[in-house]
Design an enzyme around this catalytic site. Structure first.
Site, PDB file in Angstrom:
ATOM      1  N   GLY A  15      36.005  22.111 -55.509  1.00  0.00           N
ATOM      2  CA  GLY A  15      35.941  22.345 -56.953  1.00  0.00           C
ATOM      3  C   GLY A  15      34.732  23.133 -57.422  1.00  0.00           C
ATOM      4  O   GLY A  15      33.826  23.474 -56.647  1.00  0.00           O
ATOM      5  N   ARG A  46      42.607  18.580 -51.873  1.00  0.00           N
ATOM      6  CA  ARG A  46      43.985  18.693 -51.393  1.00  0.00           C
ATOM      7  C   ARG A  46      44.227  19.902 -50.502  1.00  0.00           C
ATOM      8  O   ARG A  46      45.049  19.872 -49.610  1.00  0.00           O
ATOM      9  CB  ARG A  46      44.948  18.731 -52.575  1.00  0.00           C
ATOM     10  CG  ARG A  46      45.397  17.347 -53.006  1.00  0.00           C
ATOM     11  CD  ARG A  46      46.229  17.431 -54.229  1.00  0.00           C
ATOM     12  NE  ARG A  46      45.573  18.284 -55.220  1.00  0.00           N
ATOM     13  CZ  ARG A  46      46.002  18.422 -56.461  1.00  0.00           C
ATOM     14  NH1 ARG A  46      47.080  17.802 -56.861  1.00  0.00           N
ATOM     15  NH2 ARG A  46      45.352  19.189 -57.313  1.00  0.00           N
ATOM     16  N   ASP A 177      24.069  11.892 -65.843  1.00  0.00           N
ATOM     17  CA  ASP A 177      23.945  12.574 -67.128  1.00  0.00           C
ATOM     18  C   ASP A 177      22.910  13.649 -66.832  1.00  0.00           C
ATOM     19  O   ASP A 177      21.719  13.354 -66.712  1.00  0.00           O
ATOM     20  CB  ASP A 177      23.453  11.631 -68.223  1.00  0.00           C
ATOM     21  CG  ASP A 177      23.405  12.325 -69.570  1.00  0.00           C
ATOM     22  OD1 ASP A 177      22.975  13.506 -69.616  1.00  0.00           O
ATOM     23  OD2 ASP A 177      23.790  11.716 -70.581  1.00  0.00           O
ATOM     24  N   HIS A 178      23.372  14.887 -66.642  1.00  0.00           N
ATOM     25  CA  HIS A 178      22.439  15.868 -66.068  1.00  0.00           C
ATOM     26  C   HIS A 178      21.276  16.185 -67.004  1.00  0.00           C
ATOM     27  O   HIS A 178      20.253  16.681 -66.562  1.00  0.00           O
ATOM     28  CB  HIS A 178      23.168  17.132 -65.602  1.00  0.00           C
ATOM     29  CG  HIS A 178      23.704  17.960 -66.717  1.00  0.00           C
ATOM     30  ND1 HIS A 178      24.865  17.662 -67.371  1.00  0.00           N
ATOM     31  CD2 HIS A 178      23.225  19.070 -67.309  1.00  0.00           C
ATOM     32  CE1 HIS A 178      25.077  18.558 -68.306  1.00  0.00           C
ATOM     33  NE2 HIS A 178      24.104  19.431 -68.288  1.00  0.00           N
ATOM     34  N   HIS A 240      24.759  12.677 -73.765  1.00  0.00           N
ATOM     35  CA  HIS A 240      23.455  13.359 -73.738  1.00  0.00           C
ATOM     36  C   HIS A 240      22.588  13.046 -74.954  1.00  0.00           C
ATOM     37  O   HIS A 240      21.414  12.703 -74.830  1.00  0.00           O
ATOM     38  CB  HIS A 240      23.642  14.878 -73.642  1.00  0.00           C
ATOM     39  CG  HIS A 240      24.603  15.298 -72.577  1.00  0.00           C
ATOM     40  ND1 HIS A 240      24.568  14.791 -71.305  1.00  0.00           N
ATOM     41  CD2 HIS A 240      25.638  16.170 -72.592  1.00  0.00           C
ATOM     42  CE1 HIS A 240      25.529  15.345 -70.573  1.00  0.00           C
ATOM     43  NE2 HIS A 240      26.202  16.173 -71.340  1.00  0.00           N
ATOM     44  N   LYS A 337      29.359  24.588 -80.148  1.00  0.00           N
ATOM     45  CA  LYS A 337      29.600  25.830 -79.432  1.00  0.00           C
ATOM     46  C   LYS A 337      29.604  26.992 -80.409  1.00  0.00           C
ATOM     47  O   LYS A 337      29.844  26.819 -81.596  1.00  0.00           O
ATOM     48  CB  LYS A 337      30.944  25.744 -78.704  1.00  0.00           C
ATOM     49  CG  LYS A 337      30.928  24.708 -77.589  1.00  0.00           C
ATOM     50  CD  LYS A 337      32.149  24.780 -76.727  1.00  0.00           C
ATOM     51  CE  LYS A 337      32.133  23.744 -75.621  1.00  0.00           C
ATOM     52  NZ  LYS A 337      31.081  23.981 -74.603  1.00  0.00           N
TER      53      LYS A 337
HETATM   54  P1  NAD Z   1      37.647  21.269 -60.468  1.00  0.00           P
HETATM   55  O1  NAD Z   1      38.987  21.239 -61.106  1.00  0.00           O
HETATM   56  O2  NAD Z   1      37.004  22.592 -60.201  1.00  0.00           O
HETATM   57  O3  NAD Z   1      37.725  20.507 -59.080  1.00  0.00           O
HETATM   58  C1  NAD Z   1      38.526  19.367 -58.889  1.00  0.00           C
HETATM   59  C2  NAD Z   1      38.600  19.019 -57.420  1.00  0.00           C
HETATM   60  O4  NAD Z   1      39.446  17.872 -57.241  1.00  0.00           O
HETATM   61  C3  NAD Z   1      39.181  20.117 -56.537  1.00  0.00           C
HETATM   62  O5  NAD Z   1      38.436  20.131 -55.346  1.00  0.00           O
HETATM   63  C4  NAD Z   1      40.611  19.623 -56.286  1.00  0.00           C
HETATM   64  O6  NAD Z   1      41.147  20.087 -55.075  1.00  0.00           O
HETATM   65  C5  NAD Z   1      40.405  18.153 -56.215  1.00  0.00           C
HETATM   66  N1  NAD Z   1      41.615  17.353 -56.473  1.00  0.00           N
HETATM   67  C6  NAD Z   1      42.363  17.337 -57.599  1.00  0.00           C
HETATM   68  N2  NAD Z   1      43.381  16.472 -57.438  1.00  0.00           N
HETATM   69  C7  NAD Z   1      43.270  15.927 -56.218  1.00  0.00           C
HETATM   70  C8  NAD Z   1      44.018  14.942 -55.476  1.00  0.00           C
HETATM   71  N3  NAD Z   1      45.097  14.328 -55.978  1.00  0.00           N
HETATM   72  N4  NAD Z   1      43.579  14.624 -54.251  1.00  0.00           N
HETATM   73  C9  NAD Z   1      42.503  15.217 -53.724  1.00  0.00           C
HETATM   74  N5  NAD Z   1      41.777  16.134 -54.362  1.00  0.00           N
HETATM   75  C10 NAD Z   1      42.137  16.491 -55.605  1.00  0.00           C
HETATM   76  O7  NAD Z   1      36.714  20.338 -61.332  1.00  0.00           O
HETATM   77  P2  NAD Z   1      35.108  20.403 -61.487  1.00  0.00           P
HETATM   78  O8  NAD Z   1      34.785  21.363 -62.566  1.00  0.00           O
HETATM   79  O9  NAD Z   1      34.491  20.593 -60.173  1.00  0.00           O
HETATM   80  O10 NAD Z   1      34.774  18.956 -62.067  1.00  0.00           O
HETATM   81  C11 NAD Z   1      34.761  17.783 -61.285  1.00  0.00           C
HETATM   82  C12 NAD Z   1      34.269  16.618 -62.134  1.00  0.00           C
HETATM   83  O11 NAD Z   1      32.981  16.899 -62.639  1.00  0.00           O
HETATM   84  C13 NAD Z   1      35.120  16.338 -63.361  1.00  0.00           C
HETATM   85  O12 NAD Z   1      35.063  14.959 -63.602  1.00  0.00           O
HETATM   86  C14 NAD Z   1      34.402  17.064 -64.469  1.00  0.00           C
HETATM   87  O13 NAD Z   1      34.640  16.469 -65.730  1.00  0.00           O
HETATM   88  C15 NAD Z   1      32.974  16.832 -64.049  1.00  0.00           C
HETATM   89  N6  NAD Z   1      32.044  17.826 -64.578  1.00  0.00           N
HETATM   90  C16 NAD Z   1      32.065  19.119 -64.128  1.00  0.00           C
HETATM   91  C17 NAD Z   1      31.151  20.017 -64.588  1.00  0.00           C
HETATM   92  C18 NAD Z   1      31.111  21.433 -64.087  1.00  0.00           C
HETATM   93  O14 NAD Z   1      30.142  22.127 -64.384  1.00  0.00           O
HETATM   94  N7  NAD Z   1      32.115  21.900 -63.365  1.00  0.00           N
HETATM   95  C19 NAD Z   1      30.201  19.618 -65.543  1.00  0.00           C
HETATM   96  C20 NAD Z   1      30.211  18.308 -65.981  1.00  0.00           C
HETATM   97  C21 NAD Z   1      31.119  17.407 -65.476  1.00  0.00           C
END
Ligand code: NAD
Length: 494
Positions: A15, A46, A177-178, A240, A337
């Site tokens: 992700g 996945r 909480d970054h 935050h 935003k």
């Molecule tokens: P993303 O959609 O980019 O990644 C999701 C990941 O989960 C992928 O690797 C996907 O393959 C995997 N996945 C989804 N369904 C699956 C399943 N059934 N089995 C196995 N793997 C599965 O999401 P992200 O942006 O990386 O965010 C991840 C978490 O972090 C979320 O909770 C999001 O709210 C939180 N978050 C992300 C950010 C950011 O900057 N990206 C910031 C704050 C919070």
């Protein structure tokens, strides 16, 4: 030795978060020697990736760091990919086998960090399988790191927490909480409790009001689907902003330890004056951006946003705290935003001198603003500038006698901040150390949601008049009026 020993299992290893934040942060810990020979990472998601492909992804995610390719390859060799559907019990058996193999191979002493970098609706399933498939060890530590959002409201947060605590104890749960990993947010505690001049004035006798602004310049971007279901209040205020507020308002912890700080933060959050539904409209303002110049799209016209969305892309509010220290001091908060710029700042506005001796008669006769001295303001610049600013009144240079506001300014120099760890690096290091000071504890989450739920419920039941602000401004006019009606104004205005 400063070396930390652990197996990381990253759920959601393909992700955005993993690639943009986690891999670079782990690499920096590796470069600094916190991770050496005794660590391994299992990435699961996945997609059917091979280890070789995974190593390329790791290497690509480090491209901006300008590192030596040999180090990068050495680091990436500790990474293993496991294709895994988190709802499939069979996959946890494979995961367990791989974990045990890597534990033996790298000497990991049963230490486990599970990083849930996936949508929160999977957290419960993952936690449950980690227990039922016996993946937690009993010879080392087991810690789980989870991302926001932690629930959608109090009820869903409680349910999520119940699922997690069926497998993990509270002291094994690290809720990210970054903002708590940011240099200047951590500095709030240093400024307050390391300086008598601040701590002795840090109360309702000397402070007039406090302003917290988390401003974003961009629109909703890639997180549209998530954001449209959440909005600024849930996405930024519940976590935050209320975390920052608790650090600004808590009483002095007995010691600078996780437990003592948590006790004081919880007391602060429990002292927030809860709003009654009929008080929401006069204390909180919501906003949504319309179209701007240069083809900037309105929120409702953004990709994947419903054209009649009533989601708040802006919120401003007035929060009161009912305790001996803060009674009567408004805390004004805002975030949104498509505002003027990307920055985070805190303005602590002190009370004016009671009498202006430089303009004494005028003051007695008419107390209008032109005859009053400016207040002292302590500004904590969180980002992008990191530092403090103090506004004072001084004598204007020259013949005669007039006062003029001057600024004392301190900011970290670029060299110091360049080597300083990013939030995720700092927090991963804390988690390896078993230090959850800069993570959110359950009681804080619970109290924050209870405060926010009243506002959200009122909003859900009343139609907003959207759009109500233009991109590139600091939100709707009502956010300024919120302060004007109290005789205040935002220190930062556009
Ligand atoms: P993303 O959609 O980019 O990644 C999701 C990941 O989960 C992928 O690797 C996907 O393959 C995997 N996945 C989804 N369904 C699956 C399943 N059934 N089995 C196995 N793997 C599965 O999401 P992200 O942006 O990386 O965010 C991840 C978490 O972090 C979320 O909770 C999001 O709210 C939180 N978050 C992300 C950010 C950011 O900057 N990206 C910031 C704050 C919070």
């Amino acid at each position: 030795s400063k070396e930390k020993i652990a197996l990381f299992t990253i759920f959601g290893g393909t992700g955005d978060l993993a690639q943009r934040k986690l891999y670079p942060s782990l690499f920096k810990l590796y470069q600094k020697g916190y991770l050496q020979d005794h660590f391994a990472v299992i990435g699961t998601a996945r997609r059917p990736w091979t280890d070789e492909h995974y190593h390329e992804v790791i290497s690509d995610s480090l491209a901006d760091l300008d590192a030596d390719q040999k180090d990068v390859d050495q680091f990436a060799s500790h990474f293993y990919y496991q294709s895994h559907d988190v709802t499939d019990a069979q996959h946890y058996m494979t995961l367990k086998k791989l974990s045990e193999k890597l534990d033996a191979q790298y000497g990991l002493q049963g230490n486990r960090i599970f990083y849930l970098a996936m949508a929160p609706n999977f957290f419960g399933t993952i936690a449950q399988h980690l227990r039922s498939e016996n993946i937690l060890t009993d010879n080392g530590f087991n810690r789980v790191i989870i991302e926001k959002p932690f629930g959608h409201d109090y009820a869903s947060a409680k349910e999520l927490n119940d699922h997690l605590t069926a497998t993990f104890n509270e002291d094994q749960i690290y809720r990210i909480d970054h903002y708590l990993g940011k240099e200047m947010i951590q500095n709030i505690t240093a400024i307050r409790f390391g300086n008598n001049i601040w701590e002795s004035l840090w109360n309702n006798r000397y402070i007039d009001n406090v302003q917290i602004t988390l401003s974003e310049k961009l629109g909703v971007e890639e997180r549209a689907v998530y954001y449209d279901n959440s909005g600024a209040l849930r996405d930024m205020v519940q976590n935050h902003i209320l975390q920052i507020l608790s650090l600004l308002t808590m009483d002095q912890p007995v010691e600078f330890t996780e437990k003592d700080i948590d006790v004081e933060k919880v007391k602060a959050l429990r002292s927030l004056r809860p709003l009654k539904p009929e008080e929401v409209a006069t204390n909180f303002v919501r906003g949504q951006y319309g179209a701007g110049d240069d083809g900037v799209k309105a929120y409702r016209d953004e990709d994947k946003i419903s054209p009649d969305s009533n989601t708040d892309s802006f919120v401003a509010g007035k929060i009161m705290i009912d305790n001996y220290r803060w009674s009567g001091v408004p805390f004004y908060v805002r975030t949104g935003k498509r505002l003027t710029d990307k920055f985070t700042r805190i303005d602590v506005v002190f009370k004016r001198p009671v009498v202006n001796i430089f303009n004494h008669e005028d003051v007695l006769e008419n107390d209008d603003a032109s005859t009053r001295l400016d207040p002292n303001i302590l500004t904590i610049n969180v980002e992008p500038t990191e530092g403090f600013e103090l506004r004072m009144n001084a004598k204007a240079v020259g013949q005669g006698f007039a006062t003029t506001p001057v600024k004392l300014n301190y900011s970290h120099d670029a060299e110091a901040t360049a080597g300083s760890p990013e939030a995720y690096e700092r927090l991963l290091h804390d988690a390896l150390n078993g230090d959850a000071t800069n993570f959110t504890h359950w009681q804080e989450v619970a109290d924050s949601w209870k405060f926010v739920d009243v506002i959200q419920k009122y909003w859900d039941e009343h139609q907003p008049d959207f759009p109500n602000y233009r991109p590139g401004t600091m939100g709707p006019d009502a956010a300024d009026e919120l302060l004007h009606k109290d005789g205040h104004r935002w220190v930062y205005r556009n």
